[in-house]
Design a protein around this motif. Structure first.
Motif, PDB file in Angstrom:
ATOM      1  N   HIS A 172       0.843  -1.201   0.000  1.00  0.00           N
ATOM      2  CA  HIS A 172       0.000   0.000   0.000  1.00  0.00           C
ATOM      3  C   HIS A 172       0.879   1.252   0.000  1.00  0.00           C
ATOM      4  O   HIS A 172       1.775   1.379   0.817  1.00  0.00           O
ATOM      5  N   CYS A 190     -10.815   1.481   7.172  1.00  0.00           N
ATOM      6  CA  CYS A 190      -9.908   0.460   7.702  1.00  0.00           C
ATOM      7  C   CYS A 190     -10.358   0.045   9.104  1.00  0.00           C
ATOM      8  O   CYS A 190     -10.424  -1.143   9.422  1.00  0.00           O
ATOM      9  N   VAL A 224     -11.395  -3.645   8.613  1.00  0.00           N
ATOM     10  CA  VAL A 224     -10.255  -4.503   8.938  1.00  0.00           C
ATOM     11  C   VAL A 224     -10.159  -4.716  10.442  1.00  0.00           C
ATOM     12  O   VAL A 224      -9.988  -5.837  10.906  1.00  0.00           O
ATOM     13  N   GLY A 268      -5.087   0.963  10.148  1.00  0.00           N
ATOM     14  CA  GLY A 268      -3.758   0.857   9.563  1.00  0.00           C
ATOM     15  C   GLY A 268      -3.300   2.142   8.898  1.00  0.00           C
ATOM     16  O   GLY A 268      -2.111   2.342   8.649  1.00  0.00           O
ATOM     17  N   ILE A 269      -4.231   3.006   8.584  1.00  0.00           N
ATOM     18  CA  ILE A 269      -3.854   4.295   7.994  1.00  0.00           C
ATOM     19  C   ILE A 269      -4.488   5.399   8.827  1.00  0.00           C
ATOM     20  O   ILE A 269      -5.637   5.293   9.226  1.00  0.00           O
ATOM     21  N   LEU A 321       1.324   5.571   7.728  1.00  0.00           N
ATOM     22  CA  LEU A 321       1.037   4.312   7.052  1.00  0.00           C
ATOM     23  C   LEU A 321       2.290   3.449   7.050  1.00  0.00           C
ATOM     24  O   LEU A 321       3.409   3.983   6.964  1.00  0.00           O
ATOM     25  N   VAL A 372      -1.967  -2.063  12.447  1.00  0.00           N
ATOM     26  CA  VAL A 372      -0.978  -1.735  11.421  1.00  0.00           C
ATOM     27  C   VAL A 372      -1.579  -2.049  10.059  1.00  0.00           C
ATOM     28  O   VAL A 372      -2.472  -2.890   9.945  1.00  0.00           O
ATOM     29  N   CYS A 373      -1.106  -1.369   9.052  1.00  0.00           N
ATOM     30  CA  CYS A 373      -1.623  -1.615   7.699  1.00  0.00           C
ATOM     31  C   CYS A 373      -1.240  -3.014   7.240  1.00  0.00           C
ATOM     32  O   CYS A 373      -0.084  -3.418   7.306  1.00  0.00           O
ATOM     33  N   LEU A 374      -2.228  -3.756   6.750  1.00  0.00           N
ATOM     34  CA  LEU A 374      -1.992  -5.123   6.281  1.00  0.00           C
ATOM     35  C   LEU A 374      -1.824  -5.176   4.762  1.00  0.00           C
ATOM     36  O   LEU A 374      -1.749  -6.239   4.176  1.00  0.00           O
ATOM     37  N   HIS A 375      -1.807  -4.031   4.154  1.00  0.00           N
ATOM     38  CA  HIS A 375      -1.637  -3.930   2.702  1.00  0.00           C
ATOM     39  C   HIS A 375      -2.709  -4.721   1.950  1.00  0.00           C
ATOM     40  O   HIS A 375      -2.433  -5.396   0.971  1.00  0.00           O
ATOM     41  N   CYS A 376      -3.932  -4.602   2.460  1.00  0.00           N
ATOM     42  CA  CYS A 376      -5.049  -5.338   1.847  1.00  0.00           C
ATOM     43  C   CYS A 376      -5.833  -4.487   0.857  1.00  0.00           C
ATOM     44  O   CYS A 376      -6.550  -5.015   0.014  1.00  0.00           O
ATOM     45  N   GLY A 377      -5.737  -3.173   0.983  1.00  0.00           N
ATOM     46  CA  GLY A 377      -6.400  -2.292   0.025  1.00  0.00           C
ATOM     47  C   GLY A 377      -7.879  -2.039   0.252  1.00  0.00           C
ATOM     48  O   GLY A 377      -8.554  -1.452  -0.598  1.00  0.00           O
ATOM     49  N   GLN A 378      -8.417  -2.456   1.372  1.00  0.00           N
ATOM     50  CA  GLN A 378      -9.845  -2.186   1.646  1.00  0.00           C
ATOM     51  C   GLN A 378     -10.137  -0.681   1.681  1.00  0.00           C
ATOM     52  O   GLN A 378     -11.240  -0.245   1.382  1.00  0.00           O
ATOM     53  N   CYS A 379      -9.184   0.101   2.100  1.00  0.00           N
ATOM     54  CA  CYS A 379      -9.388   1.542   2.276  1.00  0.00           C
ATOM     55  C   CYS A 379      -9.440   2.290   0.949  1.00  0.00           C
ATOM     56  O   CYS A 379     -10.115   3.309   0.830  1.00  0.00           O
TER      57      CYS A 379
HETATM   58  S1  SF4 Z   1      -4.495  -1.403   3.027  1.00  0.00           S
HETATM   59 FE1  SF4 Z   1      -5.871  -2.482   4.440  1.00  0.00          FE
HETATM   60  S2  SF4 Z   1      -4.831  -2.538   6.382  1.00  0.00           S
HETATM   61 FE2  SF4 Z   1      -3.799  -1.028   5.117  1.00  0.00          FE
HETATM   62  S3  SF4 Z   1      -4.759   0.896   5.704  1.00  0.00           S
HETATM   63 FE3  SF4 Z   1      -5.819   0.149   3.926  1.00  0.00          FE
HETATM   64  S4  SF4 Z   1      -7.539  -1.013   4.769  1.00  0.00           S
HETATM   65 FE4  SF4 Z   1      -6.088  -0.743   6.421  1.00  0.00          FE
END
Ligand code: SF4
Ligand code: SF4
Ligand code: SF4
Lengths: 594, 147
Positions: free
Chosen positions: B4, B22, B26, B36-37, B53, B112-119
Motif C-alpha cells: 500500500h 480500515c 479490517v 492501519g492508515i 502508514l 498496522v496496515c496489512l496492505h489489503c487495500g480495503q481503504c
Molecule cells: S491497506 Fe488495508 S490494512 Fe492497510 S490501511 Fe488500507 S484497509 Fe487498512
C-alpha cells in the motif's frame, strides 16, 4: 421497549468555575433524536431562560446525533446557547472535526457551565478532562490561538478538534463566532461571546477512543451504498466543484444578489467575483469535514507583498458564498483577493463575517448619509475601499471605541443610537447573501436561527412568482420540519438529497434504534416544537418582528418587492411559529414534551 | 503481492474516509486511530495532510522487535502481518517502527496496515493505491508521482 440503553445520552457537563466535570446519563433519545433536539433538551435542563446570555450559569452546549461517525456526512455539531445578540435561545452549526471528535471521545454532548477564574482552555478526551490556564493567550487572534493550543493541549494529533475564539469573543461582540479547526465556524448569533464570557479561550476535543461497531450485519453494506451515492452519483458535484460561490452569477442574473448595502440587486461587475473567478484565480485546495468524502471546503490564497523588495506573506482563507457576499458585493468590493483579505481579518478577530460585513455595509451608507463621521469610524469608510474595511474589521474585533462597541452588537443596535434603521439590512440578524424576494425576507426574519438555512425560502423565491400566503407558509413550515430532522441527526444539510426518509430509517435501524426508525418524524417534530418553545420562553415574540424599509425598496426578477404581500407573509408565518412554540397540548396524541 | 502506498496525498482533503474504512472493515472498530492508515495534518489543516502508514520495510524492524512472533514479516516481502492470538500487547512493535505506523489502542493492541487495500475504494480523490511489492516503490512517490 427493546433496549433501554438506546434511549440514553452520554453527556459531559463541565463546570468551569469548580474545574470539575460530571458525566450525566440522560434519557430522551426517542423523544428528540439528538443534535438540535438534544441541545434543546439540555437547555431545558441546564439553561436559565430568563437570565442574561452572559450569566455564568448559562450552558454552552455542543451536541451530535445518533449517526455521527457511523455514516458519511453525519459530520456536524449543533451548538445551543442563549444568544447575546438577541437574548433568545439559539443554535449554530459547524463541522470540521468537531462532531467526530466528540463521538470518539465518547460523548453525545458536551455542556459547559460556569466561568473559569482565569482565561482557560478545556481539554476533553476519552480518558482526559482538564482545564488549563491560558491567561497568556488573552487578546490572541484565532489563528495564533490555534497554533499555540496545538502545543498547550498536546495529544491526539490529527484526531482532535480545536474550538477557539478571538478578540471579538473576549470582547463580547454580539456576533463573535467560535472558530472550529481553522476553516469552519459556529458562526452566527454570538456563541463566541458566550465562550468569552465564561473566560474560555479554547476547547480541545480529543477523539481518541475506540467504540464498538454496530452489531447489525448489514452495516458495512449500508455504509458502502450511502458512500457510493455520495461520491459517484453527481448529486454533490455543485458543492465540491465551484462550491456555493457558483450562486453568484445566477443570483446576479436574477436580480437577487445584494450590492452595496442592498442599494442594488445586480451589477455588471459580478463576473469579477463569481465562483468561476475564485476557482480560477485563488483556489488553492479543498478540504473536508471529518467523515465527509465530499470536501466542499474551498481554500483560497491571498499573497500579500509586505515589502517592496518582493517579500510576501501568504494567507489561506476558506471561502463560501455567504462570506464572499458579505466581504464582497455588500461592501462594494469586487477584487477576489480583497474579498478574501477582508474575510481573513474578520476570521482572525473571531467575528461572524456575515454579520460583520453587513453591519459595516450599514456603517458605509450611514457615513455617506452623514449619520456617522470619521470621528466615529477612525477610518473613512467607503464602498470598495478594502484597506479601510479591513481595518474596520480589526476595530470591531477590538471594540476600539464607543462606535465600534455598538456596531459590534449589530447594525440595529448602532442604528438605534445614531439613526439609519431604515437601511440596516437586518432580518432577525444581519442578512445572508440572497435578495431573492418576499419569501426569503419574511422567512429569515421570523425563522428560528434567522438564517438562510432555516428553510428553503431563497430557492422558493427563485422558482415561484405567484403570490399565495397560505401556500408559502405551508411550504416554510414543512420545509423547516425536514431540516430539523437533519439537524437532529446531525447531517450536513448538503446531504439532504441523500438522507431521504427510507435511508434515515435504515440508518437508525442499523444503529439499533429500531423504534426511532419508525417514529423519527414525530421525534423531529417534537424537537422542533421544543426549540420554538425555548426561543419564545427566552423572550422571542415572532409577531413583533419587523422587516426594515430597505427590503421594500428592492427589485428582483419578479419586479419591485410587494411590501404589502411581504408583510402578510411575515405576519402569517409569525402566527404559524407562535403556534409551533405554544405549550404542548395536553391530549395524548402529542408526543411527550421534552 | 502488493503493498500500500499513499501515492497522491497532495489531493487529500482530510475526510478520514480511508482510516474510518480500515477501522470498520479490517479492525472491526469505530475509531479514528485503530486503523492501519491515519490522516494527520502537519501542523493545522492549512498545511496539508499526511498519511501515517506502514512503509513495508524489508526486513521489518517491528517484526524483529516482536518477542512472540505475533508481528511477522510477510513471506513474499513487503509489510507485516499480525496474529492477534499471539500478541501480548507489549508495544515493542510500535516502539520499533521508525515512522509511527503502528497504533496501540487503549488495551495495547497494535493496529498496522496489512496492505489489503480495503481503504483505497473509499478515498474520493484516488490518493491511495496498492502497488506491486517487487517493484521498488520509494515513499517519496507521495510528492513526485507521475502518471
Ligand atoms: S491497506 Fe488495508 S490494512 Fe492497510 S490501511 Fe488500507 S484497509 Fe487498512
Ligand atoms: S510497521 Fe513500521 S517498522 Fe513495521 S514494516 Fe511497517 S513501517 Fe516498517
Ligand atoms: S480517503 Fe483519501 S482524501 Fe480522504 S483522508 Fe484518506 S487519503 Fe485523504
Amino acid at each position: 421497549m427493546s433496549n433501554e440503553a438506546n434511549d440514553l445520552f452520554r453527556v459531559l457537563v463541565y463546570d468551569l468555575e469548580r474545574g470539575r466535570g460530571e458525566l450525566a446519563i440522560l434519557p430522551g433519545r426517542r423523544q428528540c433524536l439528538g443534535g438540535s433536539g438534544l441541545a434543546a433538551l439540555l437547555y431545558e435542563k441546564y439553561g436559565l431562560p430568563t437570565a442574561p446570555a452572559f450569566d455564568p450559569r448559562q450552558p454552552l452546549i455542543f451536541a451530535i446525533g445518533p449517526a455521527t461517525g457511523y455514516f458519511p456526512l453525519m459530520s456536524k455539531t449543533v451548538c445551543g446557547f442563549k444568544s447575546p445578540y438577541n437574548e433568545n435561545y439559539a443554535e449554530s452549526h459547524a463541522g470540521g472535526r468537531s462532531a467526530l471528535a466528540l463521538r470518539f471521545a465518547g460523548y453525545d454532548a458536551l455542556v459547559v457551565v460556569g466561568k473559569a477564574p482565569r482565561l482557560s482552555t478545556l481539554v476533553v478526551g476519552s480518558r482526559r478532562i482538564e482545564r488549563i490556564d491560558v491567561h497568556y493567550l488573552a487578546g490572541a487572534d484565532v489563528f495564533t490561538t490555534g497554533k499555540l493550543l496545538r502545543k498547550i493541549a498536546e495529544g491526539a494529533s490529527g484526531h482532535r478538534s480545536i474550538l477557539r475564539i478571538g478578540p471579538a469573543g473576549e470582547n463580547g461582540s454580539g456576533y463573535a463566532c467560535i472558530n472550529v479547526d481553522t476553516y469552519r465556524h459556529f458562526g452566527r448569533l454570538g456563541a463566541g461571546a458566550v465562550m468569552g464570557s465564561k473566560n474560555l479561550k479554547g476547547i480541545v476535543i480529543q477523539g481518541d477512543g475506540d467504540l464498538p461497531l454496530p452489531a447489525d450485519k448489514g452495516y458495512a453494506k449500508l455504509f458502502k451504498d450511502i458512500h457510493e451515492k455520495v461520491t459517484s452519483s453527481g448529486m454533490m458535484e455543485k458543492y465540491h466543484n465551484l462550491g456555493t460561490p457558483a450562486n453568484v452569477l445566477p443570483l446576479n442574473e436574477l436580480k437577487s444578489l445584494p450590492w452595496r448595502n442592498l442599494a442594488a440587486t445586480s451589477d455588471s461587475e459580478a463576473d469579477k467575483i463569481s465562483g468561476e473567478a475564485f476557482a480560477e484565480k485563488l483556489l488553492m485546495h479543498n478540504a473536508a469535514c471529518a467523515g465527509c468524502p465530499v470536501g466542499c471546503i474551498h481554500v483560497g490564497m491571498v499573497r500579500e507583498m509586505f515589502s517592496s523588495s518582493h517579500r510576501f506573506a501568504i494567507h489561506q482563507v476558506a471561502y463560501d458564498h455567504e462570506p464572499n457576499f458579505a466581504a464582497g458585493p455588500m461592501l462594494g468590493v469586487v477584487d477576489p483577493v480583497e474579498v478574501l483579505a477582508i474575510n481573513d481579518m474578520a476570521d482572525r478577530q473571531g467575528l461572524d463575517i456575515i454579520s460583520a460585513g453587513v453591519a459595516l455595509a450599514w456603517a458605509v451608507e450611514a457615513t455617506q448619509k452623514g449619520v456617522i463621521s470619521e470621528k466615529d469610524t477612525e477610518v473613512k469608510l467607503t464602498f470598495g475601499d478594502a484597506a479601510a474595511l479591513k481595518r474596520a474589521m480589526w476595530l470591531i474585533g477590538h471594540k476600539a471605541n464607543d462606535f465600534y462597541a455598538l456596531l459590534g452588537q449589530g447594525a440595529m443596535v448602532a442604528a438605534a443610537h445614531y439613526g439609519g434603521a431604515d437601511y440596516a439590512c437586518v432580518l432577525g440578524q444581519e442578512m445572508a447573501g440572497y435578495a431573492t424576494g418576499e419569501t426569503y425576507f419574511a422567512s429569515q426574519t421570523v425563522a428560528f436561527r434567522h438564517s438562510h438555512l432555516d428553510t428553503g425560502a431563497y430557492s422558493y423565491d427563485q422558482k415561484h412568482k405567484e403570490q399565495d400566503v397560505a401556500k408559502v407558509v405551508d411550504f416554510l413550515v414543512k420545509d423547516e420540519r425536514e431540516r430539523v430532522l437533519l439537524t437532529c441527526l446531525v447531517a450536513c444539510l448538503f446531504a439532504r438529497e441523500v438522507y431521504k426518509p427510507e435511508v434515515i430509517a435504515s440508518v437508525l435501524g442499523c444503529l439499533g434504534h429500531e423504534e426511532l426508525a419508525g417514529s423519527f418524524d414525530a421525534a423531529a417534530e417534537n424537537a422542533r416544537r421544543a426549540r420554538w418553545r425555548l426561543k419564545i420562553a427566552t423572550g422571542y415574540d415572532p409577531r413583533a418582528t419587523r422587516i426594515p424599509k430597505r427590503f421594500t425598496e428592492v427589485t428582483t426578477w419578479k419586479g419591485p418587492v410587494d411590501a404589502v404581500y411581504m408583510e402578510a407573509l411575515r405576519a402569517a408565518y409569525a402566527e404559524a411559529v407562535a403556534e409551533l412554540g405554544a405549550p404542548p397540548a395536553t391530549d395524548q396524541a402529542q408526543p411527550p414534551a421534552l | 503481492m502488493k503493498i500500500h502506498r499513499a501515492l497522491r496525498m497532495e489531493r487529500c482533503i482530510g475526510c478520514h474516509s480511508c482510516s474510518l474504512a480500515c477501522a470498520r472493515l479490517v479492525y472491526k472498530s469505530m475509531s479514528w486511530q485503530t486503523a492501519g492508515i491515519r490522516i494527520r495534518s502537519t501542523g493545522g489543516v492549512s498545511s496539508g495532510f499526511q498519511a501515517i502508514l506502514c512503509l513495508a520495510c524489508d526486513p521489518a524492524p517491528c517484526a524483529a522487535a516482536c518477542p512472540t512472533g505475533a508481528m511477522s514479516q510477510r513471506k513474499s516481502g513487503g509489510g507485516v502481518t499480525l496474529k492477534k492470538s499471539l500478541c501480548i500487547q507489549c508495544g515493542q512493535c510500535a516502539a520499533a517502527c521508525p515512522v509511527d505506523a503502528i497504533n496501540l489502542d487503549a488495551a495495547g493492541n497494535p493496529a498496522v496496515c496489512l496492505h489489503c487495500g480495503q481503504c483505497t475504494a473509499y478515498c474520493p480523490h484516488d490518493c491511495l493505491e496498492l502497488v506491486e511489492a517487487d517493484t521498488p516503490a520509494a515513499p517519496c512517490l507521495e510528492s513526485c508521482h507521475v502518471e
